[in-house]
Scaffold this motif. Structure first.
Motif, PDB file in Angstrom:
ATOM      1  N   ILE A 152       0.859  -1.176   0.000  1.00 44.23           N
ATOM      2  CA  ILE A 152       0.000   0.000   0.000  1.00 44.23           C
ATOM      3  C   ILE A 152       0.899   1.230   0.000  1.00 44.23           C
ATOM      4  O   ILE A 152       1.675   1.453   0.936  1.00 44.23           O
ATOM      5  N   LEU A 153       0.821   2.005  -1.064  1.00 42.37           N
ATOM      6  CA  LEU A 153       1.689   3.156  -1.263  1.00 42.37           C
ATOM      7  C   LEU A 153       0.878   4.441  -1.162  1.00 42.37           C
ATOM      8  O   LEU A 153      -0.194   4.564  -1.752  1.00 42.37           O
ATOM      9  N   ILE A 159      -3.706  -3.265   5.934  1.00 47.60           N
ATOM     10  CA  ILE A 159      -3.026  -3.003   7.206  1.00 47.60           C
ATOM     11  C   ILE A 159      -2.232  -1.707   7.043  1.00 47.60           C
ATOM     12  O   ILE A 159      -1.283  -1.639   6.249  1.00 47.60           O
ATOM     13  N   ILE A 160      -2.627  -0.667   7.768  1.00 45.92           N
ATOM     14  CA  ILE A 160      -1.980   0.640   7.673  1.00 45.92           C
ATOM     15  C   ILE A 160      -1.096   0.862   8.905  1.00 45.92           C
ATOM     16  O   ILE A 160      -1.554   0.758  10.042  1.00 45.92           O
ATOM     17  N   ILE A 185       3.072   2.706   3.220  1.00 43.46           N
ATOM     18  CA  ILE A 185       2.338   2.871   4.478  1.00 43.46           C
ATOM     19  C   ILE A 185       1.634   1.606   4.956  1.00 43.46           C
ATOM     20  O   ILE A 185       0.997   1.617   6.012  1.00 43.46           O
ATOM     21  N   GLY A 186       1.737   0.533   4.201  1.00 46.87           N
ATOM     22  CA  GLY A 186       1.068  -0.677   4.660  1.00 46.87           C
ATOM     23  C   GLY A 186       1.153  -1.828   3.689  1.00 46.87           C
ATOM     24  O   GLY A 186       1.882  -1.782   2.693  1.00 46.87           O
ATOM     25  N   VAL A 187       0.371  -2.855   3.989  1.00 44.22           N
ATOM     26  CA  VAL A 187       0.385  -4.079   3.185  1.00 44.22           C
ATOM     27  C   VAL A 187      -1.010  -4.702   3.191  1.00 44.22           C
ATOM     28  O   VAL A 187      -1.801  -4.474   4.112  1.00 44.22           O
ATOM     29  N   ILE A 188      -1.293  -5.467   2.157  1.00 44.67           N
ATOM     30  CA  ILE A 188      -2.563  -6.193   2.072  1.00 44.67           C
ATOM     31  C   ILE A 188      -2.399  -7.572   2.707  1.00 44.67           C
ATOM     32  O   ILE A 188      -1.423  -8.279   2.443  1.00 44.67           O
ATOM     33  N   VAL A 221     -10.053  -1.905   6.968  1.00 43.89           N
ATOM     34  CA  VAL A 221      -8.766  -1.269   7.230  1.00 43.89           C
ATOM     35  C   VAL A 221      -8.401  -1.495   8.699  1.00 43.89           C
ATOM     36  O   VAL A 221      -9.233  -1.297   9.580  1.00 43.89           O
ATOM     37  N   VAL A 222      -7.170  -1.918   8.928  1.00 47.00           N
ATOM     38  CA  VAL A 222      -6.669  -2.115  10.281  1.00 47.00           C
ATOM     39  C   VAL A 222      -5.513  -1.146  10.515  1.00 47.00           C
ATOM     40  O   VAL A 222      -4.527  -1.158   9.763  1.00 47.00           O
ATOM     41  N   LEU A 223      -5.637  -0.291  11.527  1.00 49.47           N
ATOM     42  CA  LEU A 223      -4.579   0.661  11.869  1.00 49.47           C
ATOM     43  C   LEU A 223      -3.694   0.060  12.956  1.00 49.47           C
ATOM     44  O   LEU A 223      -4.194  -0.383  13.986  1.00 49.47           O
ATOM     45  N   ILE A 224      -2.395   0.038  12.706  1.00 50.04           N
ATOM     46  CA  ILE A 224      -1.482  -0.506  13.712  1.00 50.04           C
ATOM     47  C   ILE A 224      -0.355   0.480  13.999  1.00 50.04           C
ATOM     48  O   ILE A 224      -0.135   1.428  13.259  1.00 50.04           O
TER      49      ILE A 224
END
Length: 341
Positions: free
Chosen positions: A180-181, A269-270, A328-331, A338-341
């Motif tokens: 995720i870009l 996953i952000i 900023i993240g991955v699938i 959407v999961v914020l970590i």
């Protein structure tokens, strides 16, 4: 002037001022025309031919407004940026499906029409259209006395773009492991202004001309930063067919917009520490006592566009993009959230 026109003016509608406005914007609008525009200004409808080179073209359309950001324009008396905001917002909305912008129409409604204000709005519209390689082919100016407060107006935009049917970006190719870009925003863009205005003007009692050290500019300058178009910087990568999904981070922030392009079996996953949060968002979160979860649902937090790309295409993607990219993240496997970590 005819007696009928005088009576109409007494009722609050000034046809002469409308004619004055039209005469002032004709050259501005015509400067955006491409060879595909077949009629001039003033026709009941505008003719636009499909560009050559498409085998199985699909038209992509959308419409939107600028929301309560307009209140800031009214407060500052600056009207030449909201039109560009409107165009860029609409461009991003169709671009996420792979569409190249073709043409744009606008709607401007106000209580009392002022030719200078209309000229400023349209100059922003035209600038946005030219920067996005499309034509501003028509619009409507509605003078509606008694409907809008003094000095206020509303604007809406209608866009049409084009894409080959087999190149439409649907998100169906997104799979676990994709990256995720994110691409930086300029600020609030055109979303979250109702909350931002409450915090800034009601809670903090700030004025548009107040300089805020945390922002490095005045309140008005921050809130009127133009909504960015991502079409110029991402069009080559999109044309290459290496983008599996895109999300324009507008109203609903990360939590509502990214799921719109996810397959049912995938989560996004952000990683919050990878997001280049702009000072304005830290300022609003801290001074408005806004939770991080709500902030990521209301604001773009510094990321205005998200692209989802397979690892095997990442080097080519970077070679085609002329701007800093934030991973900023991955699938991952999941349930379209959407999961914020």
């Amino acid at each position: 002037m005819t007696n009928e026109n005088s009576k109409y003016k007494e009722a609050g509608v000034n046809i002469d001022e409308q004619d004055k406005a039209i005469s002032r914007i004709k050259k501005i609008v015509a400067s955006t025309f491409t060879s595909n525009v077949l009629t001039g200004i003033g026709s009941f409808g505008t003719l636009f031919q499909i560009p050559e080179g498409y085998t199985n073209p699909v038209l992509v359309s959308s419409c939107d407004g600028v929301g309560t950001k307009l209140k800031v324009a009214f407060m500052t008396g600056i009207h030449d940026t909201v039109g560009e905001d409107l165009v860029n917002h609409c461009v991003n909305d169709i671009f996420v499906q792979g569409a190249k912008p073709l043409y744009f129409l606008d709607y401007i409604a106000t209580g009392k029409l002022k030719a200078g204000v209309i000229e400023d709005i349209v100059s922003g519209l035209a600038r946005g259209c030219k920067n996005n390689e499309m034509s501003l082919i028509g619009g409507e100016m509605a003078e509606m006395p008694g409907f809008y407060s003094e000095g206020e107006y509303d604007i809406a935009g209608f866009i049409t773009g084009i894409v080959e049917k087999d190149k439409v970006i649907t998100g169906e190719n997104i799979k676990p492991g994709d990256l995720i870009l994110g691409f930086k925003s300029t600020g609030l863009h055109t979303n979250g202004y109702s909350l931002a205005r409450k915090i800034i003007f009601e809670d903090l009692k700030l004025k548009v001309d107040d300089y805020v050290e945390d922002l490095g500019c005045t309140v008005g300058e921050e809130l009127l930063k133009v909504h960015k178009s991502y079409y110029p910087i991402l069009k080559e990568a999109v044309e290459e067919g290496i983008v599996n999904g895109m999300a324009h981070i507008t109203g609903g922030g990360f939590l509502d917009n990214i799921p719109r392009v996810l397959p049912d079996n995938c989560d996004a996953i952000i990683k919050k520490d990878r997001v280049p949060v702009l000072p304005v968002f830290n300022f609003l979160v801290e001074n408005g006592n806004v939770s991080k979860k709500e902030a990521y649902r209301v604001f773009n937090m510094g990321i205005g566009m998200v692209c989802i790309v397979s690892p095997e295409n990442i080097e080519k993607f970077y070679s085609l993009v002329k701007e800093e990219v934030f991973e900023i993240g991955v699938i991952e496997s999941g349930f379209k959230k959407v999961v914020l970590i």
